[in-house]
Design a protein around this motif. Structure first.
Motif, PDB file in Angstrom:
ATOM      1  N   SER A 125      -9.106  -5.741   7.670  1.00  0.00           N
ATOM      2  CA  SER A 125     -10.468  -5.896   7.171  1.00  0.00           C
ATOM      3  C   SER A 125     -10.542  -5.759   5.650  1.00  0.00           C
ATOM      4  N   VAL A 126      -9.895  -4.735   5.092  1.00  0.00           N
ATOM      5  CA  VAL A 126      -9.964  -4.587   3.632  1.00  0.00           C
ATOM      6  C   VAL A 126      -9.191  -5.694   2.922  1.00  0.00           C
ATOM      7  N   THR A 127      -8.144  -6.212   3.546  1.00  0.00           N
ATOM      8  CA  THR A 127      -7.426  -7.348   2.956  1.00  0.00           C
ATOM      9  C   THR A 127      -8.364  -8.542   2.824  1.00  0.00           C
ATOM     10  N   GLU A 128      -9.122  -8.819   3.877  1.00  0.00           N
ATOM     11  CA  GLU A 128     -10.079  -9.927   3.830  1.00  0.00           C
ATOM     12  C   GLU A 128     -11.143  -9.698   2.760  1.00  0.00           C
ATOM     13  N   ILE A 129     -11.657  -8.475   2.660  1.00  0.00           N
ATOM     14  CA  ILE A 129     -12.647  -8.162   1.619  1.00  0.00           C
ATOM     15  C   ILE A 129     -12.017  -8.302   0.239  1.00  0.00           C
ATOM     16  N   GLY A 130     -10.783  -7.842   0.099  1.00  0.00           N
ATOM     17  CA  GLY A 130     -10.091  -7.950  -1.185  1.00  0.00           C
ATOM     18  C   GLY A 130      -9.965  -9.380  -1.655  1.00  0.00           C
ATOM     19  N   PHE A 131      -9.600 -10.281  -0.761  1.00  0.00           N
ATOM     20  CA  PHE A 131      -9.459 -11.688  -1.146  1.00  0.00           C
ATOM     21  C   PHE A 131     -10.805 -12.378  -1.306  1.00  0.00           C
ATOM     22  N   ASN A 132     -11.709 -12.177  -0.367  1.00  0.00           N
ATOM     23  CA  ASN A 132     -12.936 -12.966  -0.331  1.00  0.00           C
ATOM     24  C   ASN A 132     -14.066 -12.428  -1.197  1.00  0.00           C
ATOM     25  N   LEU A 133     -14.159 -11.123  -1.348  1.00  0.00           N
ATOM     26  CA  LEU A 133     -15.256 -10.542  -2.109  1.00  0.00           C
ATOM     27  C   LEU A 133     -14.821 -10.094  -3.503  1.00  0.00           C
ATOM     28  N   MET A 134     -13.699  -9.417  -3.565  1.00  0.00           N
ATOM     29  CA  MET A 134     -13.225  -8.911  -4.850  1.00  0.00           C
ATOM     30  C   MET A 134     -12.420  -9.940  -5.626  1.00  0.00           C
ATOM     31  N   LYS A 135     -12.050 -11.010  -4.948  1.00  0.00           N
ATOM     32  CA  LYS A 135     -11.332 -12.134  -5.555  1.00  0.00           C
ATOM     33  C   LYS A 135      -9.938 -11.774  -6.052  1.00  0.00           C
ATOM     34  N   PHE A 136      -9.282 -10.809  -5.377  1.00  0.00           N
ATOM     35  CA  PHE A 136      -7.890 -10.527  -5.701  1.00  0.00           C
ATOM     36  C   PHE A 136      -7.061 -11.756  -5.359  1.00  0.00           C
ATOM     37  N   ARG A 137      -6.033 -12.009  -6.125  1.00  0.00           N
ATOM     38  CA  ARG A 137      -5.140 -13.124  -5.863  1.00  0.00           C
ATOM     39  C   ARG A 137      -3.821 -12.652  -5.270  1.00  0.00           C
ATOM     40  N   ARG A 138      -3.583 -11.351  -5.371  1.00  0.00           N
ATOM     41  CA  ARG A 138      -2.355 -10.763  -4.822  1.00  0.00           C
ATOM     42  C   ARG A 138      -2.687  -9.363  -4.328  1.00  0.00           C
ATOM     43  N   ILE A 139      -2.272  -9.072  -3.101  1.00  0.00           N
ATOM     44  CA  ILE A 139      -2.433  -7.737  -2.545  1.00  0.00           C
ATOM     45  C   ILE A 139      -1.064  -7.279  -2.052  1.00  0.00           C
ATOM     46  N   GLU A 140      -0.674  -6.094  -2.489  1.00  0.00           N
ATOM     47  CA  GLU A 140       0.618  -5.536  -2.101  1.00  0.00           C
ATOM     48  C   GLU A 140       0.432  -4.326  -1.205  1.00  0.00           C
ATOM     49  N   ILE A 141       1.434  -4.084  -0.386  1.00  0.00           N
ATOM     50  CA  ILE A 141       1.577  -2.831   0.342  1.00  0.00           C
ATOM     51  C   ILE A 141       2.998  -2.367   0.074  1.00  0.00           C
ATOM     52  N   ARG A 142       3.112  -1.167  -0.466  1.00  0.00           N
ATOM     53  CA  ARG A 142       4.422  -0.585  -0.753  1.00  0.00           C
ATOM     54  C   ARG A 142       4.605   0.646   0.117  1.00  0.00           C
ATOM     55  N   CYS A 143       5.796   0.778   0.687  1.00  0.00           N
ATOM     56  CA  CYS A 143       6.075   1.951   1.504  1.00  0.00           C
ATOM     57  C   CYS A 143       7.573   2.223   1.513  1.00  0.00           C
ATOM     58  N   GLU A 144       7.879   3.452   1.822  1.00  0.00           N
ATOM     59  CA  GLU A 144       9.279   3.843   1.883  1.00  0.00           C
ATOM     60  C   GLU A 144       9.986   3.026   2.966  1.00  0.00           C
ATOM     61  N   SER A 145      11.194   2.607   2.672  1.00  0.00           N
ATOM     62  CA  SER A 145      11.918   1.712   3.585  1.00  0.00           C
ATOM     63  C   SER A 145      12.135   2.307   4.966  1.00  0.00           C
ATOM     64  N   THR A 146      12.221   3.624   5.069  1.00  0.00           N
ATOM     65  CA  THR A 146      12.465   4.258   6.366  1.00  0.00           C
ATOM     66  C   THR A 146      11.180   4.574   7.130  1.00  0.00           C
ATOM     67  N   ASN A 147      10.020   4.291   6.541  1.00  0.00           N
ATOM     68  CA  ASN A 147       8.742   4.553   7.208  1.00  0.00           C
ATOM     69  C   ASN A 147       8.373   3.337   8.064  1.00  0.00           C
ATOM     70  N   LEU A 148       8.967   3.257   9.232  1.00  0.00           N
ATOM     71  CA  LEU A 148       8.826   2.077  10.081  1.00  0.00           C
ATOM     72  C   LEU A 148       7.401   1.869  10.581  1.00  0.00           C
ATOM     73  N   LYS A 149       6.665   2.953  10.846  1.00  0.00           N
ATOM     74  CA  LYS A 149       5.272   2.803  11.294  1.00  0.00           C
ATOM     75  C   LYS A 149       4.420   2.173  10.200  1.00  0.00           C
ATOM     76  N   SER A 150       4.606   2.633   8.983  1.00  0.00           N
ATOM     77  CA  SER A 150       3.840   2.075   7.868  1.00  0.00           C
ATOM     78  C   SER A 150       4.245   0.629   7.604  1.00  0.00           C
ATOM     79  N   ARG A 151       5.509   0.332   7.695  1.00  0.00           N
ATOM     80  CA  ARG A 151       6.000  -1.031   7.456  1.00  0.00           C
ATOM     81  C   ARG A 151       5.479  -2.008   8.505  1.00  0.00           C
ATOM     82  N   SER A 152       5.235  -1.532   9.723  1.00  0.00           N
ATOM     83  CA  SER A 152       4.800  -2.448  10.785  1.00  0.00           C
ATOM     84  C   SER A 152       3.440  -3.072  10.481  1.00  0.00           C
TER      85      SER A 152
END
Length: 191
Positions: A125-152
């Motif tokens: 939902s926030v990704t959609e708001i970020g692109f459509n309302l805030m007009k972001f052109r790039r959205i990143e998610i960074r997480c530790e490589s061993t954090n498999l739940k977060s990476r999913s």
């Protein structure tokens, strides 16, 4: 356009969730209790969870987040279950750069609410708001490589793994270097 002029929602809903900005004195004890309940899981991944915060420290943190929201430097939303009103977790836009424009999404979940797909729904939902309302052109998610739940989460939402930065960050407890996965989604890829 000056980002201060953007009408960014203070509250919105998804199918199962309510996402809203923190209400300082109202939310501090709820958020603080969720941190306490989730310390064993959060402390592995998040620097803020190395020691249990007091309610007052949580209150200060929520007030600082609200100031960032007003200044358009960051956007933190508390997540609640739409029917039970239980607190689920936090999702936020961080490291906002309006010149590009781009940001990162960060999140954590109350352990009691884990495994229900709530965070996936909130991040979508926030990704959609970020692109459509805030007009972001790039959205990143960074997480530790061993954090498999977060990476999913970015993997399920179609974010692309752009790379793994070796020894790029300190572990949450500051004791060692960790690898950081960088996932990204571009607005042009959503068209």
């Amino acid at each position: 356009m000056n980002p201060l002029l953007l009408d960014i929602p203070l509250r919105f809903e998804t199918e199962r969730l309510i996402l809203r900005v923190p209400r300082q004195s109202v939310d501090s004890s709820i958020v603080n209790q969720a941190i306490k309940d989730s310390m064993n899981q959060l402390k592995t991944w998040l620097p803020f969870a190395q020691t249990t915060p007091t309610v007052e420290e949580t209150e200060i943190n929520l007030r600082e987040a609200y100031i960032k929201f007003l200044k358009r430097d960051g956007f933190r939303y508390l997540i609640f279950n739409n029917s039970s009103k239980d607190f689920i977790g936090v999702v936020s836009f961080e490291d906002v750069n309006w010149d590009v424009p781009k940001c990162q999404i960060g999140y954590w979940i109350n352990t009691k609410q884990s495994g229900n797909g709530y965070m996936l729904e909130a991040v979508k939902s926030v990704t959609e708001i970020g692109f459509n309302l805030m007009k972001f052109r790039r959205i990143e998610i960074r997480c530790e490589s061993t954090n498999l739940k977060s990476r999913s989460i970015p993997e399920k939402l179609g974010f692309r793994l752009e790379g793994t930065l070796k020894d790029a960050d300190l572990s949450a407890d500051g004791s060692s270097l960790t690898d950081t996965c960088v996932y990204a989604k571009l607005y042009k890829d959503t068209l």
